[in-house]
Design a protein around this motif. Structure first.
Motif, PDB file in Angstrom:
ATOM      1  N   ALA A  38     -14.254  42.984 -27.673  1.00 49.99           N
ATOM      2  CA  ALA A  38     -15.580  43.486 -27.302  1.00 49.99           C
ATOM      3  C   ALA A  38     -15.496  44.848 -26.627  1.00 49.99           C
ATOM      4  O   ALA A  38     -16.377  45.696 -26.794  1.00 49.99           O
ATOM      5  N   ASP A  39     -14.440  45.057 -25.849  1.00 49.03           N
ATOM      6  CA  ASP A  39     -14.286  46.302 -25.088  1.00 49.03           C
ATOM      7  C   ASP A  39     -13.500  47.372 -25.834  1.00 49.03           C
ATOM      8  O   ASP A  39     -13.327  48.481 -25.328  1.00 49.03           O
ATOM      9  N   LEU A  40     -13.023  47.061 -27.026  1.00 50.53           N
ATOM     10  CA  LEU A  40     -12.178  47.993 -27.767  1.00 50.53           C
ATOM     11  C   LEU A  40     -12.945  49.274 -28.091  1.00 50.53           C
ATOM     12  O   LEU A  40     -14.024  49.217 -28.692  1.00 50.53           O
ATOM     13  N   PRO A  41     -12.430  50.425 -27.683  1.00 48.19           N
ATOM     14  CA  PRO A  41     -13.129  51.680 -27.976  1.00 48.19           C
ATOM     15  C   PRO A  41     -13.261  51.904 -29.481  1.00 48.19           C
ATOM     16  O   PRO A  41     -12.396  51.511 -30.263  1.00 48.19           O
ATOM     17  N   GLY A  42     -14.364  52.496 -29.859  1.00 44.32           N
ATOM     18  CA  GLY A  42     -14.563  52.837 -31.263  1.00 44.32           C
ATOM     19  C   GLY A  42     -15.258  51.784 -32.088  1.00 44.32           C
ATOM     20  O   GLY A  42     -15.470  51.980 -33.298  1.00 44.32           O
ATOM     21  N   ASN A  43     -15.619  50.648 -31.475  1.00 44.74           N
ATOM     22  CA  ASN A  43     -16.349  49.631 -32.226  1.00 44.74           C
ATOM     23  C   ASN A  43     -17.671  50.204 -32.737  1.00 44.74           C
ATOM     24  O   ASN A  43     -18.381  50.897 -32.000  1.00 44.74           O
ATOM     25  N   SER A  44     -18.006  49.896 -33.987  1.00 42.34           N
ATOM     26  CA  SER A  44     -19.262  50.378 -34.553  1.00 42.34           C
ATOM     27  C   SER A  44     -20.447  49.528 -34.119  1.00 42.34           C
ATOM     28  O   SER A  44     -21.599  49.893 -34.341  1.00 42.34           O
ATOM     29  N   LYS A  45     -20.153  48.388 -33.500  1.00 41.52           N
ATOM     30  CA  LYS A  45     -21.187  47.458 -33.069  1.00 41.52           C
ATOM     31  C   LYS A  45     -20.834  46.940 -31.681  1.00 41.52           C
ATOM     32  O   LYS A  45     -19.658  46.880 -31.318  1.00 41.52           O
ATOM     33  N   SER A  46     -21.843  46.567 -30.911  1.00 38.79           N
ATOM     34  CA  SER A  46     -21.589  46.086 -29.553  1.00 38.79           C
ATOM     35  C   SER A  46     -22.008  44.630 -29.407  1.00 38.79           C
ATOM     36  O   SER A  46     -23.078  44.224 -29.868  1.00 38.79           O
ATOM     37  N   ILE A  47     -21.147  43.832 -28.797  1.00 39.41           N
ATOM     38  CA  ILE A  47     -21.515  42.459 -28.424  1.00 39.41           C
ATOM     39  C   ILE A  47     -21.504  42.305 -26.901  1.00 39.41           C
ATOM     40  O   ILE A  47     -21.761  41.223 -26.381  1.00 39.41           O
ATOM     41  N   LEU A  48     -21.209  43.408 -26.201  1.00 37.60           N
ATOM     42  CA  LEU A  48     -21.152  43.397 -24.747  1.00 37.60           C
ATOM     43  C   LEU A  48     -21.360  44.825 -24.250  1.00 37.60           C
ATOM     44  O   LEU A  48     -20.649  45.730 -24.676  1.00 37.60           O
ATOM     45  N   PRO A  49     -22.322  45.042 -23.348  1.00 32.03           N
ATOM     46  CA  PRO A  49     -22.539  46.407 -22.874  1.00 32.03           C
ATOM     47  C   PRO A  49     -21.359  46.905 -22.049  1.00 32.03           C
ATOM     48  O   PRO A  49     -20.734  46.144 -21.309  1.00 32.03           O
ATOM     49  N   ALA A  50     -21.055  48.169 -22.196  1.00 34.93           N
ATOM     50  CA  ALA A  50     -19.994  48.772 -21.389  1.00 34.93           C
ATOM     51  C   ALA A  50     -20.432  48.794 -19.928  1.00 34.93           C
ATOM     52  O   ALA A  50     -21.618  48.954 -19.633  1.00 34.93           O
ATOM     53  N   PRO A  51     -19.482  48.633 -18.993  1.00 32.79           N
ATOM     54  CA  PRO A  51     -19.839  48.575 -17.567  1.00 32.79           C
ATOM     55  C   PRO A  51     -20.113  49.957 -16.985  1.00 32.79           C
ATOM     56  O   PRO A  51     -19.451  50.401 -16.043  1.00 32.79           O
ATOM     57  N   THR A  52     -21.112  50.623 -17.534  1.00 29.02           N
ATOM     58  CA  THR A  52     -21.405  51.997 -17.115  1.00 29.02           C
ATOM     59  C   THR A  52     -22.606  52.111 -16.188  1.00 29.02           C
ATOM     60  O   THR A  52     -22.864  53.168 -15.635  1.00 29.02           O
ATOM     61  N   THR A  53     -23.363  51.016 -16.056  1.00 29.37           N
ATOM     62  CA  THR A  53     -24.512  51.003 -15.145  1.00 29.37           C
ATOM     63  C   THR A  53     -24.499  49.704 -14.345  1.00 29.37           C
ATOM     64  O   THR A  53     -23.893  48.714 -14.779  1.00 29.37           O
ATOM     65  N   PRO A  54     -25.167  49.683 -13.197  1.00 27.22           N
ATOM     66  CA  PRO A  54     -25.237  48.419 -12.429  1.00 27.22           C
ATOM     67  C   PRO A  54     -25.859  47.295 -13.245  1.00 27.22           C
ATOM     68  O   PRO A  54     -25.430  46.141 -13.158  1.00 27.22           O
ATOM     69  N   GLU A  55     -26.875  47.631 -14.071  1.00 23.13           N
ATOM     70  CA  GLU A  55     -27.544  46.616 -14.880  1.00 23.13           C
ATOM     71  C   GLU A  55     -26.584  46.010 -15.898  1.00 23.13           C
ATOM     72  O   GLU A  55     -26.574  44.792 -16.120  1.00 23.13           O
ATOM     73  N   ALA A  56     -25.770  46.872 -16.505  1.00 28.22           N
ATOM     74  CA  ALA A  56     -24.793  46.378 -17.478  1.00 28.22           C
ATOM     75  C   ALA A  56     -23.749  45.499 -16.797  1.00 28.22           C
ATOM     76  O   ALA A  56     -23.335  44.472 -17.348  1.00 28.22           O
ATOM     77  N   CYS A  57     -23.334  45.901 -15.614  1.00 27.49           N
ATOM     78  CA  CYS A  57     -22.344  45.101 -14.874  1.00 27.49           C
ATOM     79  C   CYS A  57     -22.918  43.739 -14.503  1.00 27.49           C
ATOM     80  O   CYS A  57     -22.215  42.720 -14.575  1.00 27.49           O
ATOM     81  N   LEU A  58     -24.183  43.708 -14.122  1.00 34.85           N
ATOM     82  CA  LEU A  58     -24.819  42.436 -13.780  1.00 34.85           C
ATOM     83  C   LEU A  58     -24.948  41.550 -15.015  1.00 34.85           C
ATOM     84  O   LEU A  58     -24.732  40.337 -14.948  1.00 34.85           O
ATOM     85  N   PHE A  59     -25.287  42.147 -16.155  1.00 31.38           N
ATOM     86  CA  PHE A  59     -25.382  41.384 -17.398  1.00 31.38           C
ATOM     87  C   PHE A  59     -24.031  40.774 -17.741  1.00 31.38           C
ATOM     88  O   PHE A  59     -23.934  39.602 -18.116  1.00 31.38           O
ATOM     89  N   ARG A  60     -22.973  41.565 -17.625  1.00 29.93           N
ATOM     90  CA  ARG A  60     -21.634  41.075 -17.925  1.00 29.93           C
ATOM     91  C   ARG A  60     -21.254  39.917 -16.989  1.00 29.93           C
ATOM     92  O   ARG A  60     -20.647  38.933 -17.413  1.00 29.93           O
ATOM     93  N   ALA A  61     -21.635  40.038 -15.714  1.00 27.53           N
ATOM     94  CA  ALA A  61     -21.319  38.978 -14.755  1.00 27.53           C
ATOM     95  C   ALA A  61     -22.076  37.699 -15.092  1.00 27.53           C
ATOM     96  O   ALA A  61     -21.508  36.590 -15.053  1.00 27.53           O
ATOM     97  N   ARG A  62     -23.353  37.831 -15.433  1.00 24.03           N
ATOM     98  CA  ARG A  62     -24.147  36.654 -15.810  1.00 24.03           C
ATOM     99  C   ARG A  62     -23.586  36.003 -17.064  1.00 24.03           C
ATOM    100  O   ARG A  62     -23.527  34.782 -17.175  1.00 24.03           O
ATOM    101  N   LEU A  63     -23.194  36.828 -18.008  1.00 24.81           N
ATOM    102  CA  LEU A  63     -22.643  36.307 -19.259  1.00 24.81           C
ATOM    103  C   LEU A  63     -21.339  35.553 -19.013  1.00 24.81           C
ATOM    104  O   LEU A  63     -21.125  34.467 -19.563  1.00 24.81           O
TER     105      LEU A  63
END
Length: 240
Positions: free
Chosen positions: A75-100
């Protein structure tokens, strides 16, 4: 990326299927190597994974083991053409990852792991029904509330957080869901049908589960009849 990824798997194993689903969802090319779990592991495979388990993933010269670690890496592999997990670049994304992460951990501990307990480690039907009742109660109490939390920007999708597309939550749970719903059909007699009937009555969970098991990345790697035969073999062996 086909030259970089070699996937060691067994399609009867729901843990290995998690990684297979991730590879397909992300559209990654890979070489698939089948590992026969009914036989002692070959010396060659034990060099790849000394634990003798599946899945294992070779990326370039590095071996990764454990399904959750592999799916997270993919999921975190750079260069993926599709996302199944947001990158931890914002607080909202980090919270989503934690909830997931909490959601998946809860699902596996309360539901996924119960698949083996119900099918292989129940001494009689009464014990099976007790385990099923406990799993259903855990779904209502611990899992449904997390499924009801929706992302304000994407509230209407069928997947985790209201996403329109598969997330890492579905990747890590769907292989267990399809086994529960398919092997729990009354005609197979592997899991009491009361489990599936109970799940169907939990509307939020059932809607999410049905969306998961209809996904091509999930259904395409699950052979129902072959899995039924394999589970019957395992249950028969357990009784010897």
């Amino acid at each position: 990326m086909s030259a970089n990824l070699t996937f060691y798997t067994n399609r009867y194993c729901p843990w290995a299927s998690r990684a297979h689903i991730a590879l397909q969802e992300l559209g990654l090319e890979f070489k698939e190597e089948f590992v026969d779990l009914t036989k002692p592991r070959t010396e060659e495979y034990l060099k790849i994974n000394p634990r003798g388990l599946v899945p294992a993933l070779q990326y370039k010269d590095t071996i990764l083991i454990e399904s959750g670690i592999i799916t997270q890496f993919l999921a975190d592999l750079p260069g993926n053409s599709k996302s199944i997990l947001p990158a931890p670049t914002t607080p909202e994304a980090c919270l989503f990852r934690a909830r997931l992460t909490l959601f998946v951990d809860t699902f596996i501990s309360k539901v996924g792991s119960q698949l083996y307990q119900i099918m292989l480690n129940s001494k009689d039907e009464a014990e099976k029904e007790t385990k099923i009742a406990n799993a259903l109660e855990a779904i209502k109490k611990d899992i449904v509330p997390m499924l009801e939390i929706k992302d304000a920007e994407k509230p209407n999708g069928p997947f985790f957080g209201g996403s329109e597309e598969f997330t890492l939550a579905e990747v890590n749970c769907a292989s267990f869901l399809i086994r529960i719903y398919k092997l729990g059909q009354e005609k197979h007699g592997l899991i009491p049908a009361s489990f599936v009937k109970g799940l169907e009555q939990i509307e939020v969970f059932n809607n999410w589960a049905q969306a998961c098991i209809k996904r091509e990345s999930v259904s395409s790697i699950f052979d129902e009849e072959a899995n039924v035969a394999r589970w019957n073999e395992k249950i028969a062996a357990q009784k010897l």
